[in-house]
Write a protein that holds these residues in place. Structure first.
Motif, PDB file in Angstrom:
ATOM      1  N   ASN B  80     -14.657  -0.289   0.610  1.00  0.00           N
ATOM      2  CA  ASN B  80     -13.724  -1.377   0.307  1.00  0.00           C
ATOM      3  C   ASN B  80     -13.723  -1.766  -1.165  1.00  0.00           C
ATOM      4  O   ASN B  80     -12.903  -2.581  -1.573  1.00  0.00           O
ATOM      5  N   SER B 110     -15.381  -3.379   8.534  1.00  0.00           N
ATOM      6  CA  SER B 110     -14.460  -4.476   8.880  1.00  0.00           C
ATOM      7  C   SER B 110     -13.084  -3.975   9.290  1.00  0.00           C
ATOM      8  O   SER B 110     -12.153  -4.766   9.410  1.00  0.00           O
ATOM      9  N   MET B 111     -12.950  -2.672   9.456  1.00  0.00           N
ATOM     10  CA  MET B 111     -11.680  -2.068   9.879  1.00  0.00           C
ATOM     11  C   MET B 111     -10.506  -2.428   8.961  1.00  0.00           C
ATOM     12  O   MET B 111      -9.504  -2.997   9.375  1.00  0.00           O
ATOM     13  N   THR B 112     -10.666  -2.077   7.702  1.00  0.00           N
ATOM     14  CA  THR B 112      -9.617  -2.325   6.713  1.00  0.00           C
ATOM     15  C   THR B 112      -8.886  -1.014   6.420  1.00  0.00           C
ATOM     16  O   THR B 112      -9.401   0.066   6.722  1.00  0.00           O
TER      17      THR B 112
END
Lengths: 502, 292
Positions: B80, B110-112
């Protein structure tokens, strides 16, 4: 907050008093004695039953003996006129200055002025009254201005100060209203302002501090109490929404030298206990206020230094830790300083907020990135708290500052340091973080078993998806036979109300 | 009893841990590249870390009679940070090095969108370099994250048998088994899984394609959880062969697909003695000062 290097707390410039309307189960001389015992040095004397009948035949003698008692005790006195059924035994506070017929009220207030003169009181405080039904505000204002004009003249002749008290629900309910009244009367010198700090959380748009600052040098009388935000209910300190240290710090800032008296008119049943607990709360509050003042001075010096030489910022920011200490900001609620930060986090946050005053947006953004990027964990918390201060003080931050803030918030949320994650979930995140990242921030706090009291605007931003995530988390914990943190329940949908019988 | 810990971050552990691991039966392990607790801010930080995994840490492990292997990747959390992402260009050269037995840990934090991108690119690298893949499932949103992980793996074309999905628990083991991937379980003192729950899962799902690890790192963790799970299995009626399968043959089979496992005993290692004081790595030694 407690400064590690602050000077001993200075004496209050104002006198602490207690209102006799909170002592109606004690005769006046006994009440005065109890107050003196507790260390008060002023009294707010409400005229009428049960303490001093303003129309008594032997009033002069009574006043003479009261004044000599006050002298013995070293007490200052202000005259309060809010007796509920003095003039009309059936209708509270009637007749009022905004009523069609107010002869009795005017006669009473003139008598109050006489008494103030006799007692060498600081001032006579009075309120406007509730506008009667079917009376327009214009009419109310006309009645009020002409009658107060009369009183101002009368009081001037007696060398007595008048102080108008804004009351929630009355025609004059804010300091602004008092200033309007005063302005309509040509700003007479002996017409001043009373501020009840409790009322401020109910009606003043800029809160206690704003109201006191607005009254400024016209402040002639202060009433001290706590109060909930949504109701005009006088409460003991600590039971309502009033920021007492901030109120006291503001009085100090104004160098207010009058009387500030506790106003608890519905608590006579426990008067001695409340007199004792109130002065203790005021003394504690004053210590906290001194620290607030100290912080403000540091803030002022620091921002001046940075404005003159931007290069000083890094060092001032870093040394704030030594200057302000590393203890928790709110030791009772948060002994570890994780939820609300430490004293130095707070000071650093204020400093960041202060930079906004003079740094152009791109320089502010650059400063935020540099302070965070080169900072240790404590400095990083300070930057995150500073983002919160910026978001709180300004409804819309410049885009470049928001971009920098979002980058730092995302970085902090990726760490596993609970105090950084907590600091990143504050007002800046509430205002600017995208919903996906915000939900993950909340879930991460739950996962880390950090109280959600650290999250700004939790109820406003929580949504069904977050509830779903919390439910999955609870299921996973249940499957593992582990406890489910209490705060998960803040996120779950309310249980359905099943009918209990057919 | 011989033990292969398929997931342990020895960089964060002490030499005492190495001694205890050896004593408990651990003869080989895999250290997946992950984050350091303190977030990295640049590519150079990864380079030094990867070099340490393949250099100093292998040397250190060998001093205690343990064969050390690594998996290399940009971890999901740091995927990220745009300052870290360019490390993806450096990863291929590591994937051909001795002792690199998989691409990992990759997956979701965080599933971004940034995590999606790094995950897909590294699955492509695994295909290209014919390496197994170690996938980390998120601490939060574990079930949703596992579903999405399996979808992405399916779309990538990597065979499920080349993938271990790690940090599983009761809620997501079933979907990983159904997908045909290897099932990794991290046994922790308080969180993730414990020994008894692990035994219960082995009873329900069998011993095929199950890997048990300690995932010990800088957090509260215990490098001896592989050994205590073995004991718990025996106590629960599993055979010594079952234990050997789960704690040795399974990880060997899985990571063996890389062709990079080295499992010969460390030459000259004397399990009763201390590390050879004369041995060094680029002038360094694990010993502090002169031996008495």
């Amino acid at each position: 907050m407690t400064a590690t290097t602050s000077a001993p707390t200075l004496a209050m410039p104002f006198s602490l008093g207690y209102g006799t309307n909170g002592f109606t189960d004690h005769p006046l001389p006994v009440a005065l004695e109890l107050l003196a015992e507790q260390g008060y040095d002023a009294v707010a004397l409400t005229l009428g039953h049960p303490h001093l009948d303003p129309f008594a035949e032997d009033l002069d003698a009574q006043l003479q003996s009261l004044r000599s008692r006050l002298d013995e005790l070293g007490f200052r006195v202000v005259i309060e006129t809010g007796t509920r059924f003095l003039l009309d035994p059936r209708h509270k506070h009637r007749p009022a200055l905004v009523d069609e017929e107010a002869t009795a009220r005017l006669a009473f207030l003139r008598r109050a002025v006489d008494i103030a003169a006799g007692l060498k009181a600081e001032c006579v405080s009075f309120f406007s009254g509730i506008l009667p039904e079917e009376t327009s505000p214009e009419t109310g204002w006309q009645r009020l201005t002409s009658r107060v004009a009369e009183l101002v003249d009368y009081a001037r002749g007696k060398n007595v100060l008048l102080a108008v008290e804004p009351e929630p629900g009355m025609l004059v309910q804010t300091v602004s209203d008092v200033l309007r009244l005063r302005s309509e009367l040509g700003n007479p010198d002996n017409l001043r302002v009373t501020v009840d700090i409790g009322h401020c959380v109910v009606v003043e748009p800029d809160g206690v501090r704003g109201a006191l600052l607005q009254a400024g040098p016209l402040l002639a009388n202060v009433q001290l109490d706590d109060m909930p935000v949504h109701a005009h209910e006088h409460l003991p300190f600590g039971e309502g929404a009033v920021d007492l240290p901030l109120a006291l710090a503001t009085l100090a800032e104004l160098d207010y030298r009058g009387v500030a008296a506790v106003e608890l008119p519905r608590h006579s049943h426990d008067a001695p206990g409340l007199a004792s607990r109130s002065i203790a709360a005021l003394r504690t509050g004053w210590e906290a206020a001194a620290a607030i003042r100290e912080t403000e001075r540091w803030l002022q010096e620091s921002t001046t230094a940075v404005a003159a030489d931007r290069g000083t910022l890094t060092r001032i920011f870093a040394t704030a830790g030594r200057r302000w200490g590393r203890g928790p900001l709110h030791p009772d609620a948060d002994p570890a300083g994780v939820l609300f930060g430490t004293t130095s986090d707070h000071a650093r946050g204020l400093l960041i907020g202060g930079l906004r005053e003079f740094l152009p947006p791109d320089e502010l953004a650059e400063a935020l990135l540099a302070l965070y990027g080169r900072g240790d964990s404590a400095e990083r918390r300070g930057v995150l708290r500073g983002l919160g201060a910026l978001a709180t003080s300004s409804p819309k931050l410049p885009a470049v500052v928001v971009t920098a803030g979002l980058r730092l918030t995302a970085e902090a949320l990726r760490t596993n340091e609970s105090s950084l994650v907590a600091a990143a979930a504050g007002p800046f995140a509430a205002a600017y973080l995208d919903q996906h990242s915000w939900r993950h921030a909340v879930l991460k706090l739950i996962f880390m078993e950090v109280s959600l009291s650290t999250v700004a605007d939790l109820q406003e931003r929580a949504d069904d998806e977050l509830a779903r995530m919390a439910a999955d988390f609870a299921a996973e914990r249940a499957a593992a036979g582990r406890t489910i943190p209490d705060d998960v329940h803040l996120l779950l949908p309310p249980p359905l109300n099943h009918p209990t019988s057919s | 009893m011989r033990i292969f810990d398929p997931h342990i971050h020895m960089t964060s552990r002490t030499t005492n841990d190495y001694e205890a691991l050896y004593a408990s039966g651990v003869r080989a392990l895999v250290e997946p590249a992950f984050w350091l607790g303190q977030p990295r801010t640049n590519v150079g930080s990864f380079i030094d870390y990867f070099d340490a995994l393949l250099g100093w840490e292998r040397f250190r492990a060998a001093q205690f009679g343990i064969r050390h292997h690594a998996t290399i990747a940009l971890n999901p959390k740091e995927a990220n940070d745009p300052r870290c992402v360019p490390v993806l260009d450096e990863i291929p050269r590591y994937l051909v090095k001795e002792g690199v037995v998989a691409v990992g840990e990759i997956g979701y934090d965080s599933m971004t969108p940034a995590e999606d991108e790094a995950f897909s690119r590294q699955l492509e690298l695994a295909l290209e370099y014919a390496l197994p893949v170690m996938v980390h499932t998120p601490h939060r949103e574990k079930l949703a994250g596992t579903h999405r992980t399996l979808d992405v793996v399916r779309e990538s074309g990597v065979a499920p048998g080349m993938v271990v999905v790690d940090h599983l628990n009761e809620t997501n083991v079933g979907i990983v088994k159904d997908a045909g991937a290897w099932m990794g379980f991290s046994i922790y003192p308080d969180t993730k899984m414990d020994e008894q729950r692990m035994v219960a899962i082995l009873r329900t799902y069998g011993t095929d394609k199950v890997l048990v690890n300690s995932a010990a790192d800088w957090g509260r963790s215990d490098p001896l959880k592989t050994s205590s799970t073995a004991s718990a299995m025996l106590a629960a009626g599993f055979t010594a062969d079952d234990v050997d399968k789960v704690l040795w043959r399974n990880p060997v089979e899985f990571y063996g697909q890389s062709g990079q496992l080295i499992l010969d005993p460390v030459p000259g290692f004397d399990e009763a003695g201390l590390p050879d004081a004369s041995a060094g790595f680029e002038g360094n030694s694990v010993l502090r000062g002169v031996r008495a």
